[in-house]
Design a protein around this motif. Sequence first.
Motif, PDB file in Angstrom:
ATOM      1  N   THR A  91      47.127  34.803  32.974  1.00 37.51           N
ATOM      2  CA  THR A  91      47.122  33.593  32.165  1.00 37.51           C
ATOM      3  C   THR A  91      45.774  33.411  31.482  1.00 37.51           C
ATOM      4  N   GLU A  92      45.804  32.770  30.342  1.00 35.41           N
ATOM      5  CA  GLU A  92      44.557  32.520  29.625  1.00 35.41           C
ATOM      6  C   GLU A  92      43.714  31.457  30.344  1.00 35.41           C
ATOM      7  N   LYS A  93      42.449  31.366  29.933  1.00 37.10           N
ATOM      8  CA  LYS A  93      41.530  30.409  30.505  1.00 37.10           C
ATOM      9  C   LYS A  93      41.441  29.167  29.624  1.00 37.10           C
ATOM     10  N   PRO A  94      40.952  28.023  30.154  1.00 36.12           N
ATOM     11  CA  PRO A  94      40.733  27.793  31.585  1.00 36.12           C
ATOM     12  C   PRO A  94      42.067  27.753  32.311  1.00 36.12           C
ATOM     13  N   PHE A  95      42.012  27.928  33.624  1.00 32.68           N
ATOM     14  CA  PHE A  95      43.216  28.099  34.419  1.00 32.68           C
ATOM     15  C   PHE A  95      44.144  26.892  34.311  1.00 32.68           C
ATOM     16  N   CYS A  96      43.655  25.719  34.714  1.00 30.27           N
ATOM     17  CA  CYS A  96      44.472  24.498  34.690  1.00 30.27           C
ATOM     18  C   CYS A  96      43.622  23.311  34.242  1.00 30.27           C
ATOM     19  N   LEU A  97      44.270  22.176  34.049  1.00 32.87           N
ATOM     20  CA  LEU A  97      43.570  20.968  33.613  1.00 32.87           C
ATOM     21  C   LEU A  97      42.692  20.383  34.702  1.00 32.87           C
ATOM     22  N   ASN A  98      43.012  20.668  35.973  1.00 28.70           N
ATOM     23  CA  ASN A  98      42.216  20.144  37.080  1.00 28.70           C
ATOM     24  C   ASN A  98      42.361  21.069  38.289  1.00 28.70           C
ATOM     25  N   PRO A  99      41.413  20.994  39.234  1.00 29.09           N
ATOM     26  CA  PRO A  99      41.445  21.906  40.390  1.00 29.09           C
ATOM     27  C   PRO A  99      42.597  21.661  41.355  1.00 29.09           C
ATOM     28  N   ASN A 100      43.204  20.493  41.310  1.00 33.83           N
ATOM     29  CA  ASN A 100      44.371  20.256  42.173  1.00 33.83           C
ATOM     30  C   ASN A 100      45.538  21.146  41.754  1.00 33.83           C
ATOM     31  N   SER A 102      45.306  23.990  39.922  1.00 33.07           N
ATOM     32  CA  SER A 102      44.974  25.405  40.118  1.00 33.07           C
ATOM     33  C   SER A 102      44.947  25.776  41.594  1.00 33.07           C
ATOM     34  N   GLY A 103      44.520  24.842  42.442  1.00 35.64           N
ATOM     35  CA  GLY A 103      44.513  25.103  43.880  1.00 35.64           C
ATOM     36  C   GLY A 103      45.911  25.345  44.424  1.00 35.64           C
ATOM     37  N   GLU A 104      46.869  24.596  43.919  1.00 38.08           N
ATOM     38  CA  GLU A 104      48.261  24.786  44.342  1.00 38.08           C
ATOM     39  C   GLU A 104      48.772  26.160  43.915  1.00 38.08           C
ATOM     40  N   LEU A 105      48.415  26.579  42.700  1.00 36.34           N
ATOM     41  CA  LEU A 105      48.866  27.876  42.201  1.00 36.34           C
ATOM     42  C   LEU A 105      48.221  29.032  42.968  1.00 36.34           C
ATOM     43  N   VAL A 106      46.997  28.842  43.420  1.00 36.04           N
ATOM     44  CA  VAL A 106      46.339  29.857  44.251  1.00 36.04           C
ATOM     45  C   VAL A 106      47.158  30.111  45.516  1.00 36.04           C
ATOM     46  N   LEU A 107      47.571  29.039  46.154  1.00 34.33           N
ATOM     47  CA  LEU A 107      48.352  29.160  47.396  1.00 34.33           C
ATOM     48  C   LEU A 107      49.712  29.795  47.137  1.00 34.33           C
ATOM     49  N   LEU A 108      50.349  29.401  46.025  1.00 32.30           N
ATOM     50  CA  LEU A 108      51.656  29.963  45.693  1.00 32.30           C
ATOM     51  C   LEU A 108      51.560  31.465  45.394  1.00 32.30           C
ATOM     52  N   ALA A 109      50.492  31.859  44.700  1.00 32.80           N
ATOM     53  CA  ALA A 109      50.303  33.278  44.372  1.00 32.80           C
ATOM     54  C   ALA A 109      50.076  34.105  45.629  1.00 32.80           C
ATOM     55  N   LYS A 110      49.299  33.553  46.559  1.00 36.12           N
ATOM     56  CA  LYS A 110      49.053  34.262  47.820  1.00 36.12           C
ATOM     57  C   LYS A 110      50.339  34.390  48.623  1.00 36.12           C
ATOM     58  N   LYS A 111      51.124  33.325  48.630  1.00 36.77           N
ATOM     59  CA  LYS A 111      52.395  33.346  49.364  1.00 36.77           C
ATOM     60  C   LYS A 111      53.352  34.376  48.761  1.00 36.77           C
ATOM     61  N   ALA A 112      53.370  34.446  47.422  1.00 36.54           N
ATOM     62  CA  ALA A 112      54.275  35.373  46.742  1.00 36.54           C
ATOM     63  C   ALA A 112      53.772  36.815  46.812  1.00 36.54           C
ATOM     64  N   GLY A 113      52.480  36.976  47.037  1.00 41.25           N
ATOM     65  CA  GLY A 113      51.906  38.322  47.115  1.00 41.25           C
ATOM     66  C   GLY A 113      51.877  39.043  45.782  1.00 41.25           C
ATOM     67  N   VAL A 114      51.739  38.275  44.689  1.00 38.66           N
ATOM     68  CA  VAL A 114      51.772  38.880  43.361  1.00 38.66           C
ATOM     69  C   VAL A 114      50.358  39.051  42.796  1.00 38.66           C
ATOM     70  N   VAL A 115      50.228  39.948  41.836  1.00 36.42           N
ATOM     71  CA  VAL A 115      48.960  40.148  41.133  1.00 36.42           C
ATOM     72  C   VAL A 115      48.726  38.944  40.230  1.00 36.42           C
ATOM     73  N   ASN A 116      47.511  38.436  40.235  1.00 37.90           N
ATOM     74  CA  ASN A 116      47.198  37.261  39.424  1.00 37.90           C
ATOM     75  C   ASN A 116      45.818  37.414  38.795  1.00 37.90           C
ATOM     76  N   ILE A 328      34.014  22.777  36.674  1.00 37.16           N
ATOM     77  CA  ILE A 328      34.234  22.005  35.447  1.00 37.16           C
ATOM     78  C   ILE A 328      34.463  20.534  35.780  1.00 37.16           C
ATOM     79  N   SER A 329      35.271  20.289  36.794  1.00 35.37           N
ATOM     80  CA  SER A 329      35.568  18.920  37.208  1.00 35.37           C
ATOM     81  C   SER A 329      34.311  18.187  37.669  1.00 35.37           C
TER      82      SER A 329
END
Length: 337
Positions: A91-100, A102-116, A328-329
Motif C-alpha cells: 500500500t502507498e504511504k502514509p499507511f493510515c489516517l491514525n495509528p489506531n 494502522s495498529g489494527e492492520l498490523v495485527l490482522l496482517a500478522k494473523k493472516a501471515g501475509v507479506v505486507n 506523525i500523530s
Amino acid sequence: MVKIALIGAGKMGLSHLSILGAHPDVQIVGVCDTSKIIVDVLERYSGFKCYSDYLKMVEEAKPDAVFVSVPTKYHYTMVKELLKRNINVFTEKPFCLNPNESGELVLLAKKAGVVNQVGYHNKFVGTFKEVKRLVASSAIGEITHFQGEAYGPVVIKKKSETWRSDPSEGGGCLMDYASHVIDLINDIISPIESCKSSILKSIYSKNVDDSVYALVGTSSGATGIISVNWSDETYRKMSTSVTIIGTEGKIVSDANELKVYFKGDVLPKGYSKGWNVKYVTDLTEEVDFYLRGEEYSAQIDYFIKSVKRENKNNVNTFDSAWKTDTSISLIKNQSRI
C-alpha cells in the motif's frame, strides 16, 4: 508468476503499473479505478482487465497480491478487506489516517501471515541505505543531534481543492511530505517517540498545513529537528535530506550525495579521516526497469521477492509504517498553530 492486481490508477498507481508490467515475474490480472475515463483508456490500450469495484476484481481475478494506490482515507477499509482474504498487500504511504487504524492492520496482517509493505521508497535509495549502515555500525559514535528535512514546490499558490488539501483524506504537508522524513529518521536512528513542540503552518492552503517544524526525540534517546515545507519554489522537485551529528563524526546526505566526516583513525572500509563524499551512482544496484528512480523499481522487486518467499520481508512492513503513523500523530497533537 505472481498474479498482481492494482487499486487506484492515479499518478503513483500508473507508476507502479508501469514497473509491474515490465517485471519478469509478474502477471497483472486486474486494474481498478473509479474513473470511467481511466478505466476505458486502460482497457482500450493496455489489454489489462479493468474494474470499477475492487472487491469484484479480487473475487474474479484472484490475485496473489494487491497494490493499493488510493488516497490514505481509503487504506484502512481496503487493506482490511484484502487481509481478510489472506492476500499479500503493498500500500502507498502514509499507511493510515491514525495509528489506531494502522495498529489494527498490523495485527490482522500478522494473523493472516501475509507479506505486507508500505511505499516509503527512501529506504531503497543507495545514499540513505549507506547512512543507515554507518549509523548502525556506530561509525560516527553516539548521536548527539539530527535534522530531517524535505522541501519542494507542491503548493506554491492558492489553487483548487483536491484530496491533498483535505485533512480527512490524508492531505497536508505533515501526512504527505513529512511522513517520508519521519519514516527515514525512524529507520536510520530509531522511532520518534516524543515531540516537545511543533508548528504546522498553512501558507497557501486553506484547510491543511504547508510546512512542518518539530523538536522531537527518539526511543534511543537522540533528539533532533524535523523541518519540512512543500511550498518552497526554490526547489525544482522534492528534496529530502538528513544531517546526523555524532561524537566521532557527522553525516550529511540527500538522495544524490552522501558526505561523511570522521574524526578518528578507526574507519569503515572505503573511508578516510576527514571529509568523504560518495554519490548515489556509487551506492545503487542496477534495476531491470528504470522509472523516476531506481528506488521505485527496487521496492517493487523487493515486494515480489517477498511474495515468492525469497527474502525476509522486513523492510517497510506494516509494523514500521504503524510506528511512523504514531510519530506523525505525536507531532500533530503537539502543534502550536
